[in-house]
Design a protein around this motif. Structure first.
Motif, PDB file in Angstrom:
ATOM      1  N   UNK A 107       0.840  -1.206   0.000  1.00  0.00           N
ATOM      2  CA  UNK A 107       0.000   0.000   0.000  1.00  0.00           C
ATOM      3  C   UNK A 107       0.871   1.251   0.000  1.00  0.00           C
ATOM      4  N   UNK A 108       1.964   1.204   0.746  1.00  0.00           N
ATOM      5  CA  UNK A 108       2.926   2.307   0.757  1.00  0.00           C
ATOM      6  C   UNK A 108       3.553   2.471  -0.624  1.00  0.00           C
ATOM      7  N   UNK A 109       3.902   1.347  -1.253  1.00  0.00           N
ATOM      8  CA  UNK A 109       4.495   1.389  -2.598  1.00  0.00           C
ATOM      9  C   UNK A 109       3.518   1.999  -3.600  1.00  0.00           C
ATOM     10  N   UNK A 110       2.259   1.617  -3.496  1.00  0.00           N
ATOM     11  CA  UNK A 110       1.248   2.152  -4.407  1.00  0.00           C
ATOM     12  C   UNK A 110       1.128   3.667  -4.240  1.00  0.00           C
ATOM     13  N   UNK A 111       1.305   4.136  -3.013  1.00  0.00           N
ATOM     14  CA  UNK A 111       1.224   5.577  -2.732  1.00  0.00           C
ATOM     15  C   UNK A 111       2.522   6.303  -3.061  1.00  0.00           C
ATOM     16  N   UNK A 112       3.523   5.544  -3.560  1.00  0.00           N
ATOM     17  CA  UNK A 112       4.829   6.117  -3.923  1.00  0.00           C
ATOM     18  C   UNK A 112       5.537   6.750  -2.732  1.00  0.00           C
ATOM     19  N   UNK A 113       5.395   6.094  -1.565  1.00  0.00           N
ATOM     20  CA  UNK A 113       5.991   6.628  -0.346  1.00  0.00           C
ATOM     21  C   UNK A 113       7.093   5.722   0.203  1.00  0.00           C
ATOM     22  N   UNK A 114       7.474   4.671  -0.527  1.00  0.00           N
ATOM     23  CA  UNK A 114       8.471   3.738  -0.004  1.00  0.00           C
ATOM     24  C   UNK A 114       9.873   4.338  -0.147  1.00  0.00           C
ATOM     25  N   UNK A 115      10.675   4.276   0.935  1.00  0.00           N
ATOM     26  CA  UNK A 115      12.021   4.864   0.927  1.00  0.00           C
ATOM     27  C   UNK A 115      13.096   3.881   1.380  1.00  0.00           C
ATOM     28  N   UNK A 116      12.737   2.586   1.533  1.00  0.00           N
ATOM     29  CA  UNK A 116      13.695   1.589   2.007  1.00  0.00           C
ATOM     30  C   UNK A 116      14.573   1.032   0.894  1.00  0.00           C
ATOM     31  N   UNK A 135      -4.313  -1.015  -7.101  1.00  0.00           N
ATOM     32  CA  UNK A 135      -3.887  -1.776  -5.922  1.00  0.00           C
ATOM     33  C   UNK A 135      -4.834  -2.936  -5.622  1.00  0.00           C
ATOM     34  N   UNK A 136      -6.078  -2.814  -6.021  1.00  0.00           N
ATOM     35  CA  UNK A 136      -7.127  -3.769  -5.627  1.00  0.00           C
ATOM     36  C   UNK A 136      -6.771  -5.235  -5.855  1.00  0.00           C
ATOM     37  N   UNK A 137      -6.295  -5.646  -7.054  1.00  0.00           N
ATOM     38  CA  UNK A 137      -6.022  -7.070  -7.246  1.00  0.00           C
ATOM     39  C   UNK A 137      -4.946  -7.620  -6.316  1.00  0.00           C
ATOM     40  N   UNK A 138      -4.007  -6.801  -5.899  1.00  0.00           N
ATOM     41  CA  UNK A 138      -2.968  -7.250  -4.971  1.00  0.00           C
ATOM     42  C   UNK A 138      -3.558  -7.488  -3.582  1.00  0.00           C
ATOM     43  N   UNK A 169      -8.596 -14.809 -10.086  1.00  0.00           N
ATOM     44  CA  UNK A 169      -9.069 -13.772 -11.012  1.00  0.00           C
ATOM     45  C   UNK A 169      -8.243 -12.485 -10.982  1.00  0.00           C
ATOM     46  N   UNK A 170      -7.720 -12.070  -9.817  1.00  0.00           N
ATOM     47  CA  UNK A 170      -6.900 -10.856  -9.813  1.00  0.00           C
ATOM     48  C   UNK A 170      -5.653 -10.953 -10.696  1.00  0.00           C
ATOM     49  N   UNK A 171      -5.150 -12.167 -10.907  1.00  0.00           N
ATOM     50  CA  UNK A 171      -3.972 -12.340 -11.762  1.00  0.00           C
ATOM     51  C   UNK A 171      -4.310 -11.925 -13.193  1.00  0.00           C
TER      52      UNK A 171
END
Length: 321
Positions: A107-116, A135-138, A169-171
């Protein structure tokens, strides 16, 4: 770069419990990388570590999105192994804890907030940025993995299909989004194929699931029997359950086969044709070996894979006529 070379050495065998946990963490002391390119190389190597019925990030997938496919597969593979109690031998609370951690981080990655510096999350954040996939299918996939942790045998086909709506189905949803080919028609047809493939794998993996204490064939087809217990099941009951699953799955593949005609990309048509023909091949070998499905897993032979590839190509060429 020394850490990167260590990663390439470790990647040739699957991870220990601690290494797998490191990959789930926000930052990884073992698998850290210093660039987006290195993170994708890491994910591409993960795709080469596992036997699958169908190649991941294969030549059917355009070069420009192959690395994204590898990142998505790595995420799913790691989550799947965490949910597999037979692999890690950790308790349910820890399984759910790490899956929730994965949900928080993606969810952080989807928001483009990951810094690790964890290669998995670096690759996924870039993938979201470049592809604009939702993000939904993940989250649906993670929901299915959490269901596996607290597994109960489905009571009916409706329960099985509800599970497939999150596990399979999400795949297809992700693949269609990657190829920019998602609409109401393609997602409906894709769901038929993905659910069909999941059901075919349930039949193929009866023995493996049985050892892990799981039975995905619904109780109402097995007269209330759980295959993972010491319950005695008659050949008549098992054959009836198998036949019902086989017929239903075959119908799903037949319905979903129309998807090829609605796809713009030749390569995507090839990929989907391989999945359809591969699913049908799994159905046929399980049908031919149904007497031993409770005692061993049946896999596709090299000859069967070659024939499957030929049928897939023929299916694609006919779609242009």
């Amino acid at each position: 770069m020394r850490v990167f070379f260590y990663i390439m050495q470790k990647i040739h065998h699957w991870f220990s419990l601690q290494e797998l946990i490191d990959l789930v963490e926000y930052s990884s002391p073992v698998f850290r990388v210093s660039s987006i390119q290195e993170s994708y190389v890491f994910c591409l190597n993960i795709t080469k570590m596992h036997y699958e019925n169908f190649p991941v990030a294969s030549l059917c997938i355009p070069q420009q999105i192959r690395k994204y496919t590898a990142a998505i597969y790595s995420f799913s593979r790691i989550a799947d192994d965490i949910a597999d109690e037979g692999y890690l031998e950790i308790d349910v609370e820890k399984q759910l804890y790490y899956l929730q951690m994965m949900e928080n981080h993606i969810t952080i990655c989807f928001s483009q907030q990951y810094t690790g510096d964890n290669p998995l999350w670096i690759a996924l954040q870039d993938m979201f940025c470049q592809t604009k996939i939702s993000l939904t299918p993940f989250l649906q996939l993670l929901k299915a993995f959490k269901q596996d942790c607290v597994f109960t045998q489905p009571k009916s086909m409706k329960d099985v299909l509800d599970y497939c709506a999150n596990s399979a189905n999400p795949v297809g949803d992700i693949v269609l989004q990657l190829h920019k080919n998602k609409n109401e028609t393609t997602i409906e047809l894709s769901n038929y194929i993905c659910t069909g493939l999941q059901l075919a794998n349930f039949l193929q993996d009866i023995y493996i699931d049985k050892k892990n204490g799981r039975t995905y064939i619904p109780k109402d087809l097995l007269n209330g029997v759980s295959l993972h217990n010491d319950d005695i099941i008659s050949d008549e009951v098992f054959n009836h359950a198998f036949d019902m699953m086989y017929i239903y799955t075959k119908e799903l593949f037949d319905k979903g086969s129309l998807l090829i005609f609605h796809l713009d990309s030749f390569r995507l048509r090839c990929e989907i044709a391989l999945i359809i023909e591969g699913g049908n091949a799994i159905l046929e070998i399980t049908k031919a070996h149904r007497k031993v499905l409770l005692s061993k897993k049946i896999s596709l032979s090299v000859n069967r894979i070659i024939v499957t590839a030929y049928k897939a190509l023929h299916r694609v060429l006919r779609s242009y006529i």
